[in-house]
Design a protein around this motif. Structure first.
Motif, short mmCIF file in Angstrom:
data_model
loop_
_atom_site.label_atom_id
_atom_site.label_comp_id
_atom_site.label_asym_id
_atom_site.label_seq_id
_atom_site.Cartn_x
_atom_site.Cartn_y
_atom_site.Cartn_z
N UNK A 1 85.63 40.02 60.05
CA UNK A 1 84.96 39.07 60.93
C UNK A 1 83.62 38.74 60.29
N UNK A 2 83.42 37.49 59.94
CA UNK A 2 82.16 37.06 59.35
C UNK A 2 81.24 36.47 60.40
N UNK A 3 79.99 36.93 60.41
CA UNK A 3 78.98 36.40 61.33
C UNK A 3 77.94 35.65 60.49
N UNK A 4 78.02 34.34 60.49
CA UNK A 4 77.17 33.49 59.67
C UNK A 4 75.96 33.00 60.48
N UNK A 5 74.79 33.01 59.84
CA UNK A 5 73.61 32.49 60.52
C UNK A 5 72.80 31.55 59.62
N UNK A 6 73.46 30.93 58.67
CA UNK A 6 72.79 29.97 57.78
C UNK A 6 72.20 28.80 58.56
#
Length: 247
Positions: free
Chosen positions: A128-133
């Motif tokens: 599960x990837x949690x991206x905040x870009x």
């Protein structure tokens, strides 16, 4: 910290080449599905696969099926999901079963994203990837959530560029290099691993341990790599020059 020299084209003369994808062959995009793959990438990969004694493999945090689509029509071995999936050129895939813990972590992550606009949750076969870009201010909260979920569900926590990922433990890009180098076609070659992120450090270390080399893409930093280039364009130019030298 001293800088590293760029890799010479001759580095690949007796090599098996392992390439990260995002930040190495294509520029990192705001979202995983927004990457733009240059028209020259697939033909170059095909030429390299034919020219190199140990061929070419993509070693990525992306799932195998995504990488296969993005590099088509090039047909290469692919280690996806940070080495948890390994696909042969013929398409057969060696992979574990997906644990229920990932589904629980995914549900909690999606609930968090609903309350934090700009964060993006990526559902992968084994992570599960949690991206905040797109929402840098949430980085601390995203990381705290990921740390909590990793501890609760016994998952590995992997940091990347503006992303944290929860995934199964037991594999990384270094393990993928070791696995692929054990194949008979690569026995008399040396590995060269090219990547840009901290997730690629295990790949660099594995390649160097087997007598090969690592090539860092991006600014100078502490690394297990032995060479460095500045950007994706430099990677593609070097690979093209190496291919022309061998053919």
């Amino acid at each position: 910290m001293s800088d590293l020299a760029p890799p010479p084209p001759a580095l690949l003369s007796d090599a098996s080449l392992f390439l990260d994808f995002d930040g190495t062959l294509v520029e990192i995009a705001d979202t995983p599905d927004a990457v733009a793959v240059g028209a020259d990438v697939a033909p170059l990969l095909t030429r390299l696969g034919d020219a190199l004694p140990g061929g070419v493999a993509i070693v990525s945090g992306r799932p195998v099926h995504e990488v296969r689509t993005l590099i088509a029509p090039a047909a290469l071995a692919i280690a996806g999901s940070h080495g948890l999936e390994i696909a042969a050129v013929d398409g057969t895939i060696a992979a574990p079963e997906r644990p229920e813990a990932l589904d629980a972590a995914l549900a909690t992550s999606r609930a968090f994203a609903d309350e934090h606009p700009g964060t993006l949750i990526e559902d992968k076969p084994f992570g599960v990837g949690l991206h905040y870009r797109a929402a840098p201010s949430t980085g601390e909260a995203v990381t705290a959530l990921a740390e909590e979920l990793a501890a609760t569900h016994d998952l590995h926590l992997q940091h990347g560029k503006m992303v944290v990922e929860l995934r199964l433990s037991g594999r990384d890009k270094g393990a993928a290099v070791d696995w692929l180098m054990a194949e008979p076609a690569r026995h008399r070659t040396v590995p060269v691993f090219v990547g840009d992120d901290v997730t690629d450090e295990a790949g660099f270390a594995a390649a160097v341990a087997l007598g090969g080399a690592g090539v860092l893409v991006g600014p100078a930093r502490a690394t297990a790599a032995t060479y460095r280039v500045d950007c994706v364009a430099d990677v593609l130019a070097w690979l093209d020059a190496a291919c022309r030298e061998m053919t």
